[in-house]
Write an enzyme that holds these catalytic residues in place. Structure first.
Site, mmCIF file in Angstrom:
data_model
loop_
_atom_site.group_PDB
_atom_site.id
_atom_site.type_symbol
_atom_site.label_atom_id
_atom_site.label_comp_id
_atom_site.label_asym_id
_atom_site.label_seq_id
_atom_site.Cartn_x
_atom_site.Cartn_y
_atom_site.Cartn_z
ATOM 1 N N ASP A 116 38.331 44.128 49.037
ATOM 2 C CA ASP A 116 38.531 44.567 47.658
ATOM 3 C C ASP A 116 37.967 45.978 47.472
ATOM 4 O O ASP A 116 36.934 46.195 46.825
ATOM 5 C CB ASP A 116 37.876 43.576 46.693
ATOM 6 C CG ASP A 116 38.557 42.217 46.745
ATOM 7 O OD1 ASP A 116 39.776 42.171 47.014
ATOM 8 O OD2 ASP A 116 37.878 41.198 46.531
ATOM 9 N N LYS A 138 41.708 39.870 53.810
ATOM 10 C CA LYS A 138 42.588 39.720 52.644
ATOM 11 C C LYS A 138 42.836 41.089 52.027
ATOM 12 O O LYS A 138 41.900 41.802 51.662
ATOM 13 C CB LYS A 138 41.954 38.802 51.599
ATOM 14 C CG LYS A 138 42.828 38.616 50.354
ATOM 15 C CD LYS A 138 42.201 37.638 49.373
ATOM 16 C CE LYS A 138 41.098 38.251 48.547
ATOM 17 N NZ LYS A 138 41.629 39.195 47.506
ATOM 18 N N HIS A 194 54.401 36.089 40.678
ATOM 19 C CA HIS A 194 54.700 35.194 39.545
ATOM 20 C C HIS A 194 55.783 35.871 38.706
ATOM 21 O O HIS A 194 55.505 36.756 37.911
ATOM 22 C CB HIS A 194 53.433 34.961 38.716
ATOM 23 C CG HIS A 194 53.604 33.944 37.638
ATOM 24 N ND1 HIS A 194 52.552 33.529 36.842
ATOM 25 C CD2 HIS A 194 54.676 33.237 37.219
ATOM 26 C CE1 HIS A 194 52.976 32.625 35.987
ATOM 27 N NE2 HIS A 194 54.271 32.441 36.182
ATOM 28 N N ASP A 195 57.029 35.450 38.932
ATOM 29 C CA ASP A 195 58.154 36.065 38.232
ATOM 30 C C ASP A 195 59.320 35.082 38.279
ATOM 31 O O ASP A 195 59.159 33.947 38.732
ATOM 32 C CB ASP A 195 58.521 37.405 38.896
ATOM 33 C CG ASP A 195 59.060 38.421 37.898
ATOM 34 O OD1 ASP A 195 59.984 38.046 37.129
ATOM 35 O OD2 ASP A 195 58.578 39.564 37.882
ATOM 36 N N ILE A 196 60.484 35.508 37.835
ATOM 37 C CA ILE A 196 61.628 34.612 37.904
ATOM 38 C C ILE A 196 61.969 34.354 39.375
ATOM 39 O O ILE A 196 61.680 35.184 40.251
ATOM 40 C CB ILE A 196 62.841 35.188 37.149
ATOM 41 C CG1 ILE A 196 63.311 36.509 37.771
ATOM 42 C CG2 ILE A 196 62.502 35.373 35.663
ATOM 43 C CD1 ILE A 196 64.611 37.018 37.176
ATOM 44 N N PRO A 197 62.578 33.221 39.681
ATOM 45 C CA PRO A 197 62.820 32.865 41.084
ATOM 46 C C PRO A 197 63.545 33.924 41.896
ATOM 47 O O PRO A 197 63.171 34.194 43.044
ATOM 48 C CB PRO A 197 63.641 31.573 40.964
ATOM 49 C CG PRO A 197 63.175 30.951 39.690
ATOM 50 C CD PRO A 197 62.939 32.106 38.767
ATOM 51 N N THR A 198 64.562 34.553 41.343
ATOM 52 C CA THR A 198 65.327 35.549 42.093
ATOM 53 C C THR A 198 64.459 36.736 42.496
ATOM 54 O O THR A 198 64.537 37.232 43.631
ATOM 55 C CB THR A 198 66.527 36.048 41.261
ATOM 56 O OG1 THR A 198 67.381 34.943 40.979
ATOM 57 C CG2 THR A 198 67.307 37.111 42.012
ATOM 58 N N GLN A 255 33.003 34.999 38.733
ATOM 59 C CA GLN A 255 33.576 33.729 39.148
ATOM 60 C C GLN A 255 32.726 32.582 38.597
ATOM 61 O O GLN A 255 31.510 32.678 38.504
ATOM 62 C CB GLN A 255 33.681 33.649 40.670
ATOM 63 C CG GLN A 255 34.561 34.769 41.234
ATOM 64 C CD GLN A 255 35.024 34.484 42.639
ATOM 65 O OE1 GLN A 255 35.488 33.404 42.946
ATOM 66 N NE2 GLN A 255 34.916 35.477 43.501
ATOM 67 N N GLY A 268 34.153 37.813 49.594
ATOM 68 C CA GLY A 268 34.197 39.219 49.248
ATOM 69 C C GLY A 268 32.831 39.845 49.166
ATOM 70 O O GLY A 268 32.253 40.262 50.165
ATOM 71 N N ARG A 269 32.282 39.871 47.962
ATOM 72 C CA ARG A 269 31.081 40.664 47.708
ATOM 73 C C ARG A 269 29.848 40.232 48.497
ATOM 74 O O ARG A 269 28.962 41.049 48.763
ATOM 75 C CB ARG A 269 30.795 40.680 46.208
ATOM 76 C CG ARG A 269 31.692 41.661 45.469
ATOM 77 C CD ARG A 269 31.714 41.450 43.968
ATOM 78 N NE ARG A 269 32.603 40.366 43.580
ATOM 79 C CZ ARG A 269 33.025 40.155 42.344
ATOM 80 N NH1 ARG A 269 32.630 40.968 41.379
ATOM 81 N NH2 ARG A 269 33.841 39.159 42.060
#
Length: 237
Positions: free
Chosen positions: A10, A32, A63-67, A193, A213-214
């Site tokens: 990060d 990552k 995260h969006d429409i399937p297409t 977190q 991460g940190r």
């Protein structure tokens, strides 16, 4: 190869990345690459890391429409990464489209990247779930339901907190992967977190991969911190 501990890179740019990797200075790392780094440096950085021998979890949480997700995954598959993810909240049709895009985009003879879905972010607690996301169900139940839907969509596993890893396996399948951020060494701050635990506890709870991460990247000696995480994870005395 220590592919079960994933270091969250990060950082904002190549210069910060080079400095961090020089400080860690370990072979066969699983790393990552998240939105901050990918959006600044793009696919070429991923290609460079692969050329250097790193395993890569490309953490873009599509995260969006399937297409759209299908087309995006078809392109990402060409980067030869080892793991990618989506948000389970996008629904089964979207998750199936993500998998189809990966399968179509993976070069002939290459292995398809693992595809996992985020259940709920480790910064989410019950109050946020109800007041901000307007889901009035227990957090555990939401995560288990998302896990089941992800499994039915054909994906390889989920991102969840280590506190839910064992429950997901029990509710879904023992072979279903659990990739768990929210890992802190004893004494480290939890920062933003909410659902966190130590590497050793995460292994006990059923995590297959931990994302750290940190506790590593923010340590005075990142290489030594990585070794400590690995030792705890492997339960080595």
């Amino acid at each position: 190869m220590s592919g079960d501990v994933i270091i969250a890179l990060d950082v904002a740019n190549k210069q910060e990345l080079s400095s961090l990797l020089t400080k860690i200075d370990r072979k066969h790392l699983y790393v990552k690459v998240g939105m901050e780094l990918f959006y600044q440096e793009g696919p070429e950085l991923v290609k460079d890391l692969k050329h250097l021998g790193y395993q890569i979890f490309l953490d873009l949480k599509l995260h969006d429409i399937p297409t759209t997700v299908y087309k995006a995954m078809k392109g990402l598959a060409k980067l030869n990464v080892d793991m990618v993810n989506v948000h389970a909240a996008g629904g089964q049709k979207m998750m199936k489209a993500a998998l189809a895009g990966l399968e179509e985009g993976t070069p002939s003879g290459a292995k398809r990247p693992l595809c996992i879905a985020v259940t709920q972010l480790t910064s989410t607690d019950q109050q946020i779930l109800e007041n901000d996301i307007l889901i009035h169900q227990p957090l555990d139940q939401v995560i288990l339901t998302y896990g089941r839907k992800t499994y039915e969509a054909g994906l390889d596993g989920v991102v969840c907190s280590p506190l839910e890893a064992g429950k997901v396996k029990e509710h879904v399948s023992q072979d279903f992967l659990t990739v768990t951020p929210g890992i802190r060494l004893s004494g480290d701050s939890a920062d933003d977190q909410k659902r966190v635990t130590t590497p050793k506890k995460a292994r006990t709870l059923g995590s297959d991969y931990i994302v750290v991460g940190r506790s590593i990247t923010g340590a005075p000696e990142p290489g030594a911190a990585y070794d400590r995480v690995l030792k705890e994870w492997r339960n080595e005395s």
